[in-house]
Design a protein around this motif. Structure first.
Motif, PDB file in Angstrom:
ATOM      1  N   ARG A  41       6.299   2.591   8.688  1.00 25.60           N
ATOM      2  CA  ARG A  41       5.030   1.856   8.691  1.00 25.60           C
ATOM      3  C   ARG A  41       4.527   1.599  10.118  1.00 25.60           C
ATOM      4  O   ARG A  41       3.326   1.707  10.395  1.00 25.60           O
ATOM      5  N   SER A  42       5.440   1.272  11.007  1.00 27.63           N
ATOM      6  CA  SER A  42       5.047   1.030  12.397  1.00 27.63           C
ATOM      7  C   SER A  42       4.492   2.296  13.034  1.00 27.63           C
ATOM      8  O   SER A  42       3.517   2.250  13.792  1.00 27.63           O
ATOM      9  N   ALA A  43       5.109   3.424  12.719  1.00 33.21           N
ATOM     10  CA  ALA A  43       4.628   4.699  13.256  1.00 33.21           C
ATOM     11  C   ALA A  43       3.234   5.005  12.742  1.00 33.21           C
ATOM     12  O   ALA A  43       2.358   5.448  13.491  1.00 33.21           O
ATOM     13  N   VAL A  44       3.010   4.733  11.452  1.00 35.95           N
ATOM     14  CA  VAL A  44       1.683   4.957  10.873  1.00 35.95           C
ATOM     15  C   VAL A  44       0.660   4.046  11.556  1.00 35.95           C
ATOM     16  O   VAL A  44      -0.438   4.479  11.922  1.00 35.95           O
ATOM     17  N   ALA A  45       1.040   2.804  11.752  1.00 37.13           N
ATOM     18  CA  ALA A  45       0.128   1.843  12.395  1.00 37.13           C
ATOM     19  C   ALA A  45      -0.197   2.238  13.828  1.00 37.13           C
ATOM     20  O   ALA A  45      -1.293   1.959  14.327  1.00 37.13           O
ATOM     21  N   SER A  46       0.724   2.926  14.484  1.00 35.42           N
ATOM     22  CA  SER A  46       0.501   3.336  15.876  1.00 35.42           C
ATOM     23  C   SER A  46      -0.546   4.426  15.991  1.00 35.42           C
ATOM     24  O   SER A  46      -1.137   4.622  17.050  1.00 35.42           O
ATOM     25  N   GLY A  47      -0.746   5.168  14.917  1.00 39.10           N
ATOM     26  CA  GLY A  47      -1.701   6.267  14.946  1.00 39.10           C
ATOM     27  C   GLY A  47      -1.180   7.519  15.610  1.00 39.10           C
ATOM     28  O   GLY A  47      -1.900   8.517  15.720  1.00 39.10           O
ATOM     29  N   SER A  48       0.078   7.498  16.060  1.00 43.56           N
ATOM     30  CA  SER A  48       0.663   8.658  16.736  1.00 43.56           C
ATOM     31  C   SER A  48       1.250   9.624  15.724  1.00 43.56           C
ATOM     32  O   SER A  48       2.180   9.268  14.984  1.00 43.56           O
ATOM     33  N   VAL A  49       0.719  10.839  15.696  1.00 41.95           N
ATOM     34  CA  VAL A  49       1.242  11.847  14.778  1.00 41.95           C
ATOM     35  C   VAL A  49       2.701  12.157  15.093  1.00 41.95           C
ATOM     36  O   VAL A  49       3.537  12.278  14.193  1.00 41.95           O
ATOM     37  N   ASP A  50       3.022  12.263  16.377  1.00 37.83           N
ATOM     38  CA  ASP A  50       4.403  12.555  16.764  1.00 37.83           C
ATOM     39  C   ASP A  50       5.355  11.472  16.275  1.00 37.83           C
ATOM     40  O   ASP A  50       6.466  11.753  15.808  1.00 37.83           O
ATOM     41  N   ALA A  51       4.930  10.220  16.382  1.00 33.24           N
ATOM     42  CA  ALA A  51       5.777   9.116  15.929  1.00 33.24           C
ATOM     43  C   ALA A  51       5.963   9.154  14.420  1.00 33.24           C
ATOM     44  O   ALA A  51       7.068   8.930  13.910  1.00 33.24           O
ATOM     45  N   ILE A  52       4.898   9.462  13.693  1.00 32.04           N
ATOM     46  CA  ILE A  52       4.999   9.555  12.237  1.00 32.04           C
ATOM     47  C   ILE A  52       5.969  10.656  11.834  1.00 32.04           C
ATOM     48  O   ILE A  52       6.862  10.456  10.991  1.00 32.04           O
ATOM     49  N   LEU A  53       5.814  11.824  12.447  1.00 27.19           N
ATOM     50  CA  LEU A  53       6.700  12.946  12.115  1.00 27.19           C
ATOM     51  C   LEU A  53       8.155  12.577  12.388  1.00 27.19           C
ATOM     52  O   LEU A  53       9.054  12.856  11.578  1.00 27.19           O
ATOM     53  N   ALA A  54       8.393  11.949  13.524  1.00 30.92           N
ATOM     54  CA  ALA A  54       9.765  11.603  13.906  1.00 30.92           C
ATOM     55  C   ALA A  54      10.377  10.611  12.933  1.00 30.92           C
ATOM     56  O   ALA A  54      11.539  10.776  12.514  1.00 30.92           O
ATOM     57  N   GLU A  55       9.621   9.593  12.544  1.00 33.68           N
ATOM     58  CA  GLU A  55      10.193   8.561  11.675  1.00 33.68           C
ATOM     59  C   GLU A  55      10.397   9.064  10.251  1.00 33.68           C
ATOM     60  O   GLU A  55      11.376   8.686   9.600  1.00 33.68           O
ATOM     61  N   VAL A  56       9.497   9.903   9.762  1.00 30.51           N
ATOM     62  CA  VAL A  56       9.701  10.456   8.423  1.00 30.51           C
ATOM     63  C   VAL A  56      10.925  11.373   8.421  1.00 30.51           C
ATOM     64  O   VAL A  56      11.731  11.356   7.484  1.00 30.51           O
ATOM     65  N   GLU A  57      11.081  12.149   9.476  1.00 29.86           N
ATOM     66  CA  GLU A  57      12.248  13.017   9.566  1.00 29.86           C
ATOM     67  C   GLU A  57      13.547  12.209   9.643  1.00 29.86           C
ATOM     68  O   GLU A  57      14.577  12.629   9.129  1.00 29.86           O
ATOM     69  N   ARG A  58      13.484  11.024  10.266  1.00 25.40           N
ATOM     70  CA  ARG A  58      14.686  10.193  10.385  1.00 25.40           C
ATOM     71  C   ARG A  58      15.141   9.644   9.035  1.00 25.40           C
ATOM     72  O   ARG A  58      16.313   9.318   8.859  1.00 25.40           O
ATOM     73  N   VAL A  59      14.202   9.528   8.098  1.00 23.65           N
ATOM     74  CA  VAL A  59      14.589   9.041   6.765  1.00 23.65           C
ATOM     75  C   VAL A  59      14.586  10.172   5.746  1.00 23.65           C
ATOM     76  O   VAL A  59      14.575   9.931   4.544  1.00 23.65           O
TER      77      VAL A  59
END
Length: 283
Positions: A41-59
């Protein structure tokens, strides 16, 4: 998939996740180290595509029922790579994946945006039974060019030869992005037999389509394209198309192409000249 449908499906999806927990839990524990629904959720809120990809991959392999809601929402994200990684998350969870496939097939009856998102999911998880429905959509004129492009992409990602008729039909699409996607999709089909169907694309109005077609024709060693490739090499205004034509002629390895390749040694583009030199050595 509409936001309403996402919300009304969450309870059922969570129930499926709980039932599949033991299967998912068999994955290596390290795959989910440090990941959590809150971090997604934090990655989504950040608006960073790279952050979203990284966090989804981590779970990706983590037992995380709280992740269902934020990751389901990502299936509607504006960026393709985000929708793709969200679909992969579901692909790792068979029960959830099957429920989502059913929903996405229903969504194919919707408007262009719903079709785009559903096609991306179905292609990513390789839902082969959806090929007939996607085949009909590939040439549906009332859909946006973007939706048709993503339908064709999904068919290519399926990798199954039964998608060939729809992909071939997309070679004649009015939009160049759809035609270019169709060339890529044709090449993505497993055990693809030749590229005679795309020879006419060597004369396409769009330079990218011509360049892609030349590359795929060469990759699949479509011998019937020799004369058309020589014409591209001799007179196409786009250096990428000429370079790919030279490479393709080298792949075909026909001695009859020697004059055309020798003439290309004087091309204005060094890329074309160098490719022609290598192609000549292959004859």
């Amino acid at each position: 998939m509409s936001t309403h449908l996402i919300r009304t499906s969450l309870a059922a999806l969570t129930s499926l996740a709980l039932g599949a927990a033991l299967v998912v839990g068999a994955a290596p524990a390290a795959a989910g180290v440090g990941g959590s629904a809150n971090k997604v959720r934090s990655a989504v809120a950040s608006g960073s595509v790279d952050a979203i990809l990284a966090e989804v991959e981590r779970v990706e392999r983590k037992i995380c029922n709280d992740c269902i809601e934020p990751i389901t929402a990502l299936l509607e994200h504006a960026r393709y790579e985000v929708r793709e990684v969200a679909a992969w998350w579901f692909a790792k969870r068979p029960g959830l994946k099957d429920a989502m496939i059913e929903q996405m097939v229903d969504d194919l009856a919707g408007g262009s945006l719903m079709v785009r998102n559903a096609a991306d999911f179905l292609g990513t998880v390789k839902a082969l039974p959806s090929i007939p429905v996607l085949t009909d959509l590939a040439v549906r004129a009332d859909l946006s060019a973007e939706a048709r492009q993503h339908v064709v992409r999904a068919l290519g990602k399926m990798g199954h030869a039964s998608a060939n008729p729809a992909i071939e039909a997309a070679f004649a699409d009015a939009d160049a992005t759809v035609r270019a996607e169709a060339v890529d999709a044709w090449h993505a089909i497993l055990y693809q037999q030749g590229a005679a169907a795309m020879v006419d694309l060597l004369d396409d109005a769009d330079a990218l389509v011509r360049a892609k077609a030349a590359a795929v024709i060469g990759s699949l060693r479509e011998a019937s394209a020799r004369v058309a490739l020589e014409a591209v090499l001799a007179s196409d205004v786009d250096p990428s198309a000429r370079r790919n034509a030279a490479w393709a002629l080298g792949r075909l390895g026909q001695a009859a192409s020697r004059p055309a390749l020798e003439a290309a040694m004087s091309d204005a583009s060094s890329l074309v000249r160098n490719t022609a030199r290598v192609a000549l050595a292959a004859l």
